[in-house]
Design a protein around this motif. Structure first.
Motif, PDB file in Angstrom:
ATOM      1  N   ARG A  28      -1.242 -41.756  46.063  1.00 42.25           N
ATOM      2  CA  ARG A  28      -1.464 -42.372  47.377  1.00 42.25           C
ATOM      3  C   ARG A  28      -0.195 -42.330  48.219  1.00 42.25           C
ATOM      4  O   ARG A  28      -0.237 -42.065  49.424  1.00 42.25           O
ATOM      5  CB  ARG A  28      -1.917 -43.830  47.197  1.00 42.25           C
ATOM      6  CG  ARG A  28      -3.335 -43.991  46.719  1.00 42.25           C
ATOM      7  CD  ARG A  28      -3.886 -45.365  47.091  1.00 42.25           C
ATOM      8  NE  ARG A  28      -3.074 -46.450  46.573  1.00 42.25           N
ATOM      9  CZ  ARG A  28      -3.272 -47.069  45.416  1.00 42.25           C
ATOM     10  NH1 ARG A  28      -4.267 -46.672  44.634  1.00 42.25           N
ATOM     11  NH2 ARG A  28      -2.502 -48.053  45.029  1.00 42.25           N
ATOM     12  N   ARG A  31       0.491 -38.704  49.396  1.00 41.88           N
ATOM     13  CA  ARG A  31      -0.361 -38.276  50.503  1.00 41.88           C
ATOM     14  C   ARG A  31       0.288 -38.612  51.842  1.00 41.88           C
ATOM     15  O   ARG A  31       0.309 -37.804  52.773  1.00 41.88           O
ATOM     16  CB  ARG A  31      -1.721 -38.974  50.425  1.00 41.88           C
ATOM     17  CG  ARG A  31      -2.659 -38.430  49.379  1.00 41.88           C
ATOM     18  CD  ARG A  31      -4.044 -39.052  49.474  1.00 41.88           C
ATOM     19  NE  ARG A  31      -4.656 -39.102  48.151  1.00 41.88           N
ATOM     20  CZ  ARG A  31      -4.984 -40.198  47.505  1.00 41.88           C
ATOM     21  NH1 ARG A  31      -4.774 -41.375  48.066  1.00 41.88           N
ATOM     22  NH2 ARG A  31      -5.539 -40.145  46.316  1.00 41.88           N
ATOM     23  N   LEU A  32       0.823 -39.829  51.945  1.00 40.91           N
ATOM     24  CA  LEU A  32       1.477 -40.244  53.183  1.00 40.91           C
ATOM     25  C   LEU A  32       2.764 -39.459  53.425  1.00 40.91           C
ATOM     26  O   LEU A  32       3.085 -39.098  54.558  1.00 40.91           O
ATOM     27  CB  LEU A  32       1.780 -41.738  53.130  1.00 40.91           C
ATOM     28  CG  LEU A  32       0.549 -42.660  53.076  1.00 40.91           C
ATOM     29  CD1 LEU A  32       0.979 -44.107  52.891  1.00 40.91           C
ATOM     30  CD2 LEU A  32      -0.285 -42.517  54.338  1.00 40.91           C
ATOM     31  N   LEU A  34       3.412 -36.420  52.458  1.00 43.34           N
ATOM     32  CA  LEU A  34       3.070 -35.063  52.878  1.00 43.34           C
ATOM     33  C   LEU A  34       2.642 -35.030  54.347  1.00 43.34           C
ATOM     34  O   LEU A  34       2.952 -34.096  55.079  1.00 43.34           O
ATOM     35  CB  LEU A  34       1.956 -34.508  51.989  1.00 43.34           C
ATOM     36  CG  LEU A  34       2.359 -34.192  50.542  1.00 43.34           C
ATOM     37  CD1 LEU A  34       1.148 -33.808  49.706  1.00 43.34           C
ATOM     38  CD2 LEU A  34       3.409 -33.079  50.494  1.00 43.34           C
ATOM     39  N   LYS A  35       1.927 -36.065  54.796  1.00 43.19           N
ATOM     40  CA  LYS A  35       1.556 -36.137  56.215  1.00 43.19           C
ATOM     41  C   LYS A  35       2.785 -36.194  57.102  1.00 43.19           C
ATOM     42  O   LYS A  35       2.782 -35.695  58.229  1.00 43.19           O
ATOM     43  CB  LYS A  35       0.694 -37.375  56.463  1.00 43.19           C
ATOM     44  CG  LYS A  35      -0.770 -37.196  56.098  1.00 43.19           C
ATOM     45  CD  LYS A  35      -1.569 -38.412  56.563  1.00 43.19           C
ATOM     46  CE  LYS A  35      -3.048 -38.201  56.303  1.00 43.19           C
ATOM     47  NZ  LYS A  35      -3.853 -39.359  56.785  1.00 43.19           N
ATOM     48  N   ALA A  36       3.850 -36.832  56.598  1.00 47.59           N
ATOM     49  CA  ALA A  36       5.088 -36.959  57.368  1.00 47.59           C
ATOM     50  C   ALA A  36       5.969 -35.720  57.242  1.00 47.59           C
ATOM     51  O   ALA A  36       7.046 -35.664  57.842  1.00 47.59           O
ATOM     52  CB  ALA A  36       5.861 -38.197  56.910  1.00 47.59           C
ATOM     53  N   GLY A  37       5.543 -34.735  56.459  1.00 42.93           N
ATOM     54  CA  GLY A  37       6.319 -33.502  56.310  1.00 42.93           C
ATOM     55  C   GLY A  37       7.451 -33.594  55.314  1.00 42.93           C
ATOM     56  O   GLY A  37       8.353 -32.740  55.310  1.00 42.93           O
ATOM     57  N   TRP A  54      -0.999 -30.337  44.149  1.00 44.49           N
ATOM     58  CA  TRP A  54       0.083 -30.246  45.129  1.00 44.49           C
ATOM     59  C   TRP A  54       1.290 -29.500  44.562  1.00 44.49           C
ATOM     60  O   TRP A  54       1.943 -28.732  45.260  1.00 44.49           O
ATOM     61  CB  TRP A  54       0.511 -31.648  45.570  1.00 44.49           C
ATOM     62  CG  TRP A  54      -0.513 -32.326  46.434  1.00 44.49           C
ATOM     63  CD1 TRP A  54      -1.405 -31.729  47.273  1.00 44.49           C
ATOM     64  CD2 TRP A  54      -0.753 -33.733  46.520  1.00 44.49           C
ATOM     65  NE1 TRP A  54      -2.186 -32.677  47.890  1.00 44.49           N
ATOM     66  CE2 TRP A  54      -1.805 -33.910  47.461  1.00 44.49           C
ATOM     67  CE3 TRP A  54      -0.185 -34.849  45.915  1.00 44.49           C
ATOM     68  CZ2 TRP A  54      -2.300 -35.174  47.776  1.00 44.49           C
ATOM     69  CZ3 TRP A  54      -0.667 -36.110  46.251  1.00 44.49           C
ATOM     70  CH2 TRP A  54      -1.715 -36.268  47.168  1.00 44.49           C
ATOM     71  N   ARG A  59       3.502 -27.806  47.489  1.00 40.94           N
ATOM     72  CA  ARG A  59       3.712 -28.908  48.434  1.00 40.94           C
ATOM     73  C   ARG A  59       4.562 -30.019  47.823  1.00 40.94           C
ATOM     74  O   ARG A  59       5.143 -30.838  48.538  1.00 40.94           O
ATOM     75  CB  ARG A  59       2.363 -29.467  48.893  1.00 40.94           C
ATOM     76  CG  ARG A  59       1.501 -28.431  49.603  1.00 40.94           C
ATOM     77  CD  ARG A  59       0.162 -29.006  49.998  1.00 40.94           C
ATOM     78  NE  ARG A  59       0.300 -30.014  51.048  1.00 40.94           N
ATOM     79  CZ  ARG A  59      -0.684 -30.809  51.434  1.00 40.94           C
ATOM     80  NH1 ARG A  59      -1.867 -30.735  50.833  1.00 40.94           N
ATOM     81  NH2 ARG A  59      -0.493 -31.687  52.400  1.00 40.94           N
ATOM     82  N   GLU A 120      -3.614 -44.798  61.740  1.00 41.47           N
ATOM     83  CA  GLU A 120      -3.007 -43.570  62.264  1.00 41.47           C
ATOM     84  C   GLU A 120      -3.942 -42.888  63.254  1.00 41.47           C
ATOM     85  O   GLU A 120      -5.094 -42.570  62.936  1.00 41.47           O
ATOM     86  CB  GLU A 120      -2.681 -42.616  61.119  1.00 41.47           C
ATOM     87  CG  GLU A 120      -1.817 -41.455  61.549  1.00 41.47           C
ATOM     88  CD  GLU A 120      -1.323 -40.633  60.380  1.00 41.47           C
ATOM     89  OE1 GLU A 120      -0.338 -39.900  60.550  1.00 41.47           O
ATOM     90  OE2 GLU A 120      -1.933 -40.703  59.304  1.00 41.47           O
ATOM     91  N   ALA A 122      -2.576 -40.094  65.286  1.00 42.77           N
ATOM     92  CA  ALA A 122      -1.412 -39.280  65.615  1.00 42.77           C
ATOM     93  C   ALA A 122      -1.459 -38.792  67.059  1.00 42.77           C
ATOM     94  O   ALA A 122      -2.496 -38.302  67.515  1.00 42.77           O
ATOM     95  CB  ALA A 122      -1.327 -38.092  64.662  1.00 42.77           C
ATOM     96  N   THR A 125       0.861 -44.510  65.728  1.00 36.84           N
ATOM     97  CA  THR A 125       0.764 -45.130  64.412  1.00 36.84           C
ATOM     98  C   THR A 125       0.977 -46.631  64.558  1.00 36.84           C
ATOM     99  O   THR A 125       1.957 -47.068  65.165  1.00 36.84           O
ATOM    100  CB  THR A 125       1.816 -44.567  63.432  1.00 36.84           C
ATOM    101  OG1 THR A 125       1.642 -43.156  63.311  1.00 36.84           O
ATOM    102  CG2 THR A 125       1.666 -45.206  62.057  1.00 36.84           C
TER     103      THR A 125
END
Length: 460
Positions: A28, A31-32, A34-37, A54, A59, A120, A122, A125
């Motif tokens: 969990r 996941r966050l 990865l969304k933030a790069g 992943w 990733r 979120e 985008a 946020t």
């Protein structure tokens, strides 16, 4: 008094973050990240299927199976997400010594930072935190905010960013008024409807000094239960300047409209039209042209015997921006709450909606031969006063007298009543009751037989 936290948002693009743990909790968090790069570095004896995927596609990096303090070198943040409290504390201590901020999942005291519940949209946020004191409450607040912010709300922020340079040419006070007028006008709703051309038109009008334009929201309020409102309906009800509402709008629903909005009753009941439809149409145009955000609140669905088509036809001809929000129709809502499915594989393969409203000469002008068919359900709006004639005509055109029929009054509300019978008996059953006077719906078809087995909602 609990600990006090300084809220901030962190840029983690291409930054390494150490995550100790290989289960669902760790996943969990990743996941966050990865969304933030970010670039997650995972330390875990075993990885769950998602984490392994992943790692497999590059990733995330599976750094090691056992935690070592030197794994923190070069990391911006650390997250301890194992089910071993002692190991989590060891990670936190090592991170503190290395000057790396660490979050220990479900252990605020051992954490240098905590992760909030987030909404979120985008690039928007919204973060909600209880400082670790009540995470379940924070999640509930997030759920409330989720329902108030449309999924496409980020498009508004992106639009404003793209046009920021044009607004910067104005003095600061004028720039602020420009964006306030834009946000209060039809522009944002046009963006939510994926109509950027119309949104640009609204912005350019404001840049030319034109007054902010109004808009009309044609909103279906459903059959009565406030819980059946859509998210969009509730949002528009909360932001309108004036509401025109019908007789069928239940008081609990009207209570959800913005409190300081002007209220105009335009309801129609049989033989008592408070305001002719033509005047309602003209009032919608007048209010919108005055820059108002106008809510036209209708029972059920605006396009199912709600005359919504006539109203937006007038708005379109006048060049007034509008949007339509469908509602759960009376047929769908009342049938469901009465425990009567409108279609059923064994009883009804089609469903027909008709109105039982008489013409001025008192005549019922319906296609009786197409309605009096087996294998279908007939839903009759406004059929109570003409019930005896409706049932007689259906029998005269081929349905048996013992064909099942029901009347649902004040459906989906706590005052709901359902009277079941047949085409022969239902008119007398209804006539014998002196407590039936509210909005009602008639359902004819074999599906009515299922009510005794399928009814679930309270009431008679």
């Amino acid at each position: 008094m609990g600990r006090s936290y300084f809220p901030l948002f962190v840029d983690l693009l291409d930054q390494p973050v150490l995550v100790v743990g290989g289960g669902e909790v760790a996943a969990r968090k990743i996941r966050l990240l990865l969304k933030a790069g970010a670039q997650p570095r995972v330390v875990a004896l075993e990885l769950n299927e998602e984490l392994a995927g992943w790692v497999g596609d590059g990733r995330a990096l599976h750094l090691a199976k056992q935690f070592q303090a030197d794994q923190l070198r070069g990391c911006r943040l650390a997250i301890a997400a194992t089910d071993d409290a002692q190991l989590n504390r060891a990670v936190a201590c090592a991170a503190e010594a290395a000057g790396v901020m660490c979050n220990v999942v479900d252990d605020a005291k051992a954490s240098r930072f905590i992760t909030p519940s987030i909404v979120e949209r985008a690039p928007i946020t919204v973060a909600i935190s209880s400082a670790g004191a009540a995470p379940v409450l924070a999640r509930r607040l997030r759920e409330r905010i989720e329902s108030l912010l449309p999924a496409g709300y980020g498009r508004i922020a992106e639009f404003m960013e793209r046009h920021r340079d044009r607004a910067k040419r104005l003095p600061v006070p004028a720039r602020r008024r420009l964006w306030e007028d834009f946000l209060d006008g039809p522009g944002p709703e046009r963006l939510l409807a994926n109509d950027e051309v119309a949104a640009v038109f609204e912005l350019e009008s404001l840049l030319r000094g034109a007054a902010a334009r109004g808009e009309v929201y044609l909103v279906g309020a459903g059959p009565g239960d406030p819980d059946l409102l859509t998210f969009r309906a509730l949002r528009l009800m909360q932001q309108c300047d004036v509401v025109l509402y019908d007789a069928l709008i239940a008081p609990p629903i009207l209570d959800l409209v913005r409190r300081d909005a002007e209220r105009i009753y335009v309801g129609k009941r049989r033989a008592n039209h408070t305001l002719p439809q033509e005047e309602i149409n003209a009032e919608l145009v007048r209010l919108a042209r005055a820059g108002k955000r106008v809510l036209r609140l209708k029972g059920g669905d605006p396009f199912v015997f709600g005359r919504g088509g006539e109203e937006i036809e007038e708005l379109a001809a006048a060049g007034v921006p509008f949007q339509v929000v469908p509602g759960i129709s009376a047929a769908n809502g009342c049938a469901a709450y009465a425990g009567i499915p409108l279609t059923h594989r064994d009883y009804a393969q089609s469903c027909v909606f008709v109105t039982g409203h008489r013409r001025k000469d008192g005549h019922l002008d319906l296609h009786w031969s197409s309605l009096a068919q087996r294998g279908q359900t007939v839903v009759i709006y406004m059929g109570r006063t003409a019930l005896a004639d409706l049932c007689a005509e259906l029998v005269r055109h081929g349905l048996p007298p013992d064909w099942p029929a029901a009347l649902v009054e004040q459906g989906t509300t706590q005052a709901q009543q359902v009277l079941s019978g047949t085409l022969q008996t239902l008119p007398d059953i209804v006539a014998s009751r002196d407590d039936i006077g509210g909005a009602s719906l008639v359902i004819v078809g074999e599906v009515v037989r299922l009510r005794e087995r399928l009814k679930w909602f309270g009431g008679s």
